[in-house]
Motif scaffolding. Structure first.
Motif, PDB file in Angstrom:
ATOM      1  N   ILE A 147      -4.434   2.254   7.897  1.00 58.99           N
ATOM      2  CA  ILE A 147      -4.731   0.874   8.328  1.00 58.99           C
ATOM      3  C   ILE A 147      -4.062   0.579   9.673  1.00 58.99           C
ATOM      4  O   ILE A 147      -4.679   0.007  10.571  1.00 58.99           O
ATOM      5  CB  ILE A 147      -4.282  -0.150   7.261  1.00 58.99           C
ATOM      6  N   ILE A 148      -2.838   0.978   9.825  1.00 63.95           N
ATOM      7  CA  ILE A 148      -2.110   0.713  11.080  1.00 63.95           C
ATOM      8  C   ILE A 148      -2.779   1.429  12.243  1.00 63.95           C
ATOM      9  O   ILE A 148      -2.972   0.841  13.319  1.00 63.95           O
ATOM     10  CB  ILE A 148      -0.625   1.112  10.943  1.00 63.95           C
ATOM     11  N   GLN A 149      -3.165   2.678  12.031  1.00 60.97           N
ATOM     12  CA  GLN A 149      -3.805   3.433  13.111  1.00 60.97           C
ATOM     13  C   GLN A 149      -5.164   2.840  13.486  1.00 60.97           C
ATOM     14  O   GLN A 149      -5.491   2.727  14.663  1.00 60.97           O
ATOM     15  CB  GLN A 149      -3.966   4.914  12.714  1.00 60.97           C
ATOM     16  N   LEU A 150      -5.940   2.438  12.476  1.00 65.11           N
ATOM     17  CA  LEU A 150      -7.278   1.920  12.758  1.00 65.11           C
ATOM     18  C   LEU A 150      -7.271   0.502  13.330  1.00 65.11           C
ATOM     19  O   LEU A 150      -8.026   0.204  14.247  1.00 65.11           O
ATOM     20  CB  LEU A 150      -8.148   1.949  11.488  1.00 65.11           C
ATOM     21  N   PHE A 151      -6.417  -0.360  12.791  1.00 56.02           N
ATOM     22  CA  PHE A 151      -6.495  -1.768  13.160  1.00 56.02           C
ATOM     23  C   PHE A 151      -5.419  -2.235  14.140  1.00 56.02           C
ATOM     24  O   PHE A 151      -5.625  -3.204  14.854  1.00 56.02           O
ATOM     25  CB  PHE A 151      -6.468  -2.650  11.906  1.00 56.02           C
ATOM     26  N   TYR A 152      -4.292  -1.562  14.158  1.00 55.30           N
ATOM     27  CA  TYR A 152      -3.226  -1.989  15.057  1.00 55.30           C
ATOM     28  C   TYR A 152      -3.112  -1.076  16.283  1.00 55.30           C
ATOM     29  O   TYR A 152      -2.781  -1.532  17.361  1.00 55.30           O
ATOM     30  CB  TYR A 152      -1.881  -2.072  14.327  1.00 55.30           C
ATOM     31  N   GLU A 153      -3.352   0.200  16.080  1.00 54.51           N
ATOM     32  CA  GLU A 153      -3.267   1.147  17.192  1.00 54.51           C
ATOM     33  C   GLU A 153      -4.632   1.401  17.822  1.00 54.51           C
ATOM     34  O   GLU A 153      -4.750   2.176  18.761  1.00 54.51           O
ATOM     35  CB  GLU A 153      -2.647   2.475  16.720  1.00 54.51           C
ATOM     36  N   ASP A 154      -5.662   0.792  17.273  1.00 54.05           N
ATOM     37  CA  ASP A 154      -7.042   0.878  17.787  1.00 54.05           C
ATOM     38  C   ASP A 154      -7.564   2.309  17.904  1.00 54.05           C
ATOM     39  O   ASP A 154      -8.300   2.635  18.822  1.00 54.05           O
ATOM     40  CB  ASP A 154      -7.167   0.171  19.143  1.00 54.05           C
ATOM     41  N   LEU A 209       0.839  -1.196   0.000  1.00 56.91           N
ATOM     42  CA  LEU A 209       0.000   0.000   0.000  1.00 56.91           C
ATOM     43  C   LEU A 209       0.877   1.250   0.000  1.00 56.91           C
ATOM     44  O   LEU A 209       2.052   1.202   0.362  1.00 56.91           O
ATOM     45  CB  LEU A 209      -0.901   0.016   1.243  1.00 56.91           C
ATOM     46  N   GLN A 210       0.271   2.373  -0.374  1.00 59.30           N
ATOM     47  CA  GLN A 210       0.975   3.650  -0.293  1.00 59.30           C
ATOM     48  C   GLN A 210       1.151   4.020   1.176  1.00 59.30           C
ATOM     49  O   GLN A 210       0.426   3.532   2.038  1.00 59.30           O
ATOM     50  CB  GLN A 210       0.176   4.730  -1.027  1.00 59.30           C
ATOM     51  N   LYS A 211       2.098   4.897   1.458  1.00 59.87           N
ATOM     52  CA  LYS A 211       2.416   5.254   2.845  1.00 59.87           C
ATOM     53  C   LYS A 211       1.197   5.774   3.603  1.00 59.87           C
ATOM     54  O   LYS A 211       0.963   5.400   4.746  1.00 59.87           O
ATOM     55  CB  LYS A 211       3.546   6.295   2.896  1.00 59.87           C
ATOM     56  N   GLY A 212       0.399   6.631   2.993  1.00 57.14           N
ATOM     57  CA  GLY A 212      -0.791   7.172   3.646  1.00 57.14           C
ATOM     58  C   GLY A 212      -1.813   6.088   3.952  1.00 57.14           C
ATOM     59  O   GLY A 212      -2.466   6.099   5.008  1.00 57.14           O
ATOM     60  N   GLU A 213      -1.939   5.146   3.024  1.00 55.55           N
ATOM     61  CA  GLU A 213      -2.872   4.030   3.230  1.00 55.55           C
ATOM     62  C   GLU A 213      -2.372   3.119   4.352  1.00 55.55           C
ATOM     63  O   GLU A 213      -3.153   2.667   5.186  1.00 55.55           O
ATOM     64  CB  GLU A 213      -3.037   3.240   1.927  1.00 55.55           C
ATOM     65  N   GLN A 214      -1.069   2.870   4.359  1.00 56.01           N
ATOM     66  CA  GLN A 214      -0.490   2.064   5.431  1.00 56.01           C
ATOM     67  C   GLN A 214      -0.748   2.710   6.781  1.00 56.01           C
ATOM     68  O   GLN A 214      -1.154   2.042   7.728  1.00 56.01           O
ATOM     69  CB  GLN A 214       1.029   1.925   5.238  1.00 56.01           C
ATOM     70  N   TYR A 215      -0.524   4.021   6.846  1.00 53.50           N
ATOM     71  CA  TYR A 215      -0.711   4.740   8.106  1.00 53.50           C
ATOM     72  C   TYR A 215      -2.159   4.596   8.586  1.00 53.50           C
ATOM     73  O   TYR A 215      -2.401   4.312   9.762  1.00 53.50           O
ATOM     74  CB  TYR A 215      -0.341   6.214   7.928  1.00 53.50           C
ATOM     75  N   LYS A 257     -16.282  10.732   7.778  1.00 53.75           N
ATOM     76  CA  LYS A 257     -16.811  10.046   6.598  1.00 53.75           C
ATOM     77  C   LYS A 257     -15.706   9.821   5.560  1.00 53.75           C
ATOM     78  O   LYS A 257     -15.649   8.779   4.909  1.00 53.75           O
ATOM     79  CB  LYS A 257     -17.967  10.838   6.000  1.00 53.75           C
ATOM     80  N   ALA A 258     -14.809  10.791   5.416  1.00 52.18           N
ATOM     81  CA  ALA A 258     -13.687  10.655   4.481  1.00 52.18           C
ATOM     82  C   ALA A 258     -12.762   9.523   4.923  1.00 52.18           C
ATOM     83  O   ALA A 258     -12.285   8.722   4.099  1.00 52.18           O
ATOM     84  CB  ALA A 258     -12.927  11.962   4.367  1.00 52.18           C
ATOM     85  N   VAL A 259     -12.505   9.422   6.224  1.00 54.45           N
ATOM     86  CA  VAL A 259     -11.680   8.335   6.754  1.00 54.45           C
ATOM     87  C   VAL A 259     -12.360   7.001   6.482  1.00 54.45           C
ATOM     88  O   VAL A 259     -11.725   6.034   6.053  1.00 54.45           O
ATOM     89  CB  VAL A 259     -11.417   8.518   8.270  1.00 54.45           C
ATOM     90  N   ASN A 260     -13.678   6.949   6.673  1.00 52.23           N
ATOM     91  CA  ASN A 260     -14.436   5.720   6.441  1.00 52.23           C
ATOM     92  C   ASN A 260     -14.347   5.297   4.977  1.00 52.23           C
ATOM     93  O   ASN A 260     -14.142   4.112   4.675  1.00 52.23           O
ATOM     94  CB  ASN A 260     -15.895   5.930   6.859  1.00 52.23           C
ATOM     95  N   LYS A 261     -14.496   6.252   4.048  1.00 59.32           N
ATOM     96  CA  LYS A 261     -14.417   5.943   2.613  1.00 59.32           C
ATOM     97  C   LYS A 261     -13.024   5.426   2.255  1.00 59.32           C
ATOM     98  O   LYS A 261     -12.880   4.452   1.512  1.00 59.32           O
ATOM     99  CB  LYS A 261     -14.753   7.174   1.780  1.00 59.32           C
ATOM    100  N   ARG A 262     -11.997   6.086   2.771  1.00 56.49           N
ATOM    101  CA  ARG A 262     -10.616   5.642   2.504  1.00 56.49           C
ATOM    102  C   ARG A 262     -10.393   4.227   3.033  1.00 56.49           C
ATOM    103  O   ARG A 262      -9.770   3.397   2.374  1.00 56.49           O
ATOM    104  CB  ARG A 262      -9.609   6.597   3.132  1.00 56.49           C
ATOM    105  N   ARG A 263     -10.895   3.984   4.239  1.00 55.43           N
ATOM    106  CA  ARG A 263     -10.743   2.650   4.844  1.00 55.43           C
ATOM    107  C   ARG A 263     -11.374   1.585   3.954  1.00 55.43           C
ATOM    108  O   ARG A 263     -10.762   0.542   3.684  1.00 55.43           O
ATOM    109  CB  ARG A 263     -11.377   2.618   6.236  1.00 55.43           C
ATOM    110  N   HIS A 264     -12.582   1.846   3.460  1.00 52.20           N
ATOM    111  CA  HIS A 264     -13.258   0.875   2.584  1.00 52.20           C
ATOM    112  C   HIS A 264     -12.477   0.639   1.295  1.00 52.20           C
ATOM    113  O   HIS A 264     -12.338  -0.509   0.843  1.00 52.20           O
ATOM    114  CB  HIS A 264     -14.686   1.322   2.277  1.00 52.20           C
ATOM    115  N   LYS A 265     -11.951   1.708   0.692  1.00 49.09           N
ATOM    116  CA  LYS A 265     -11.164   1.569  -0.540  1.00 49.09           C
ATOM    117  C   LYS A 265      -9.906   0.731  -0.291  1.00 49.09           C
ATOM    118  O   LYS A 265      -9.546  -0.126  -1.092  1.00 49.09           O
ATOM    119  CB  LYS A 265     -10.784   2.937  -1.089  1.00 49.09           C
TER     120      LYS A 265
END
Length: 150
Positions: free
Chosen positions: A108-115, A100-106, A130-138
């Motif tokens: 995912i890591i913040q949402l799923f690993y850093e809770d 993934l791109q660096k921003g996408e990695q960040y 809502k923007a964070v939610n859309k990015r997460r889904h993509k």
């Protein structure tokens, strides 16, 4: 069974038994004690001359201790195949995240690993939840496509 290290007096218990039977009973009792006590108990050896104490750990481990040290899965029914497949899946997930791109990695890591919650991350990034939610889904769709290859 007798106390550890002590053999019962089989002659007293079985006065009519032959010496061969008594010997077999003693050997059997000793083997049972070995299995029951010697393998399971720690042994402390004190060397008076060298002023040292050595601890010989037990040669048998408890399921609970191995579980506490994370050497075994929590599920007793888990087999080697399940463990290996889980490790392979985690490794593939880490590879997918690395692609993934660096921003996408960040994200995912913040949402799923850093809770972090989507709201917390949105506030940090200066965008809407809502923007964070859309990015997460993509991003999750990208990861799904990565796993469909296998």
């Amino acid at each position: 069974m007798a106390k550890p290290g002590r053999l019962p007096d089989f002659r007293k218990t079985y006065p009519e038994a032959s010496e061969e039977v008594i010997e077999v009973l003693r050997e059997t009792e000793r083997k049972m004690q070995y299995q029951e006590y010697d393998l399971k108990a720690e042994q402390t050896i004190i060397d008076q001359e060298a002023q040292q104490i050595r601890l010989i750990p037990s040669r048998e481990d408890s399921f609970e201790r191995l579980q506490a040290e994370h050497k075994l899965p929590a599920d007793e029914q888990a087999d080697v195949e399940t463990i290996v497949l889980g490790r392979m899946m985690r490794q593939q997930l880490h590879e997918a995240i690395q692609n993934l791109q660096k921003g996408e990695q960040y994200l995912i890591i913040q949402l799923f690993y850093e809770d972090k919650s989507e709201r917390e991350l949105a506030a940090e990034l200066g965008i809407s939840q809502k923007a964070v939610n859309k990015r997460r889904h993509k991003i999750l769709e990208k990861l799904k496509k990565f796993f469909e290859k296998f």
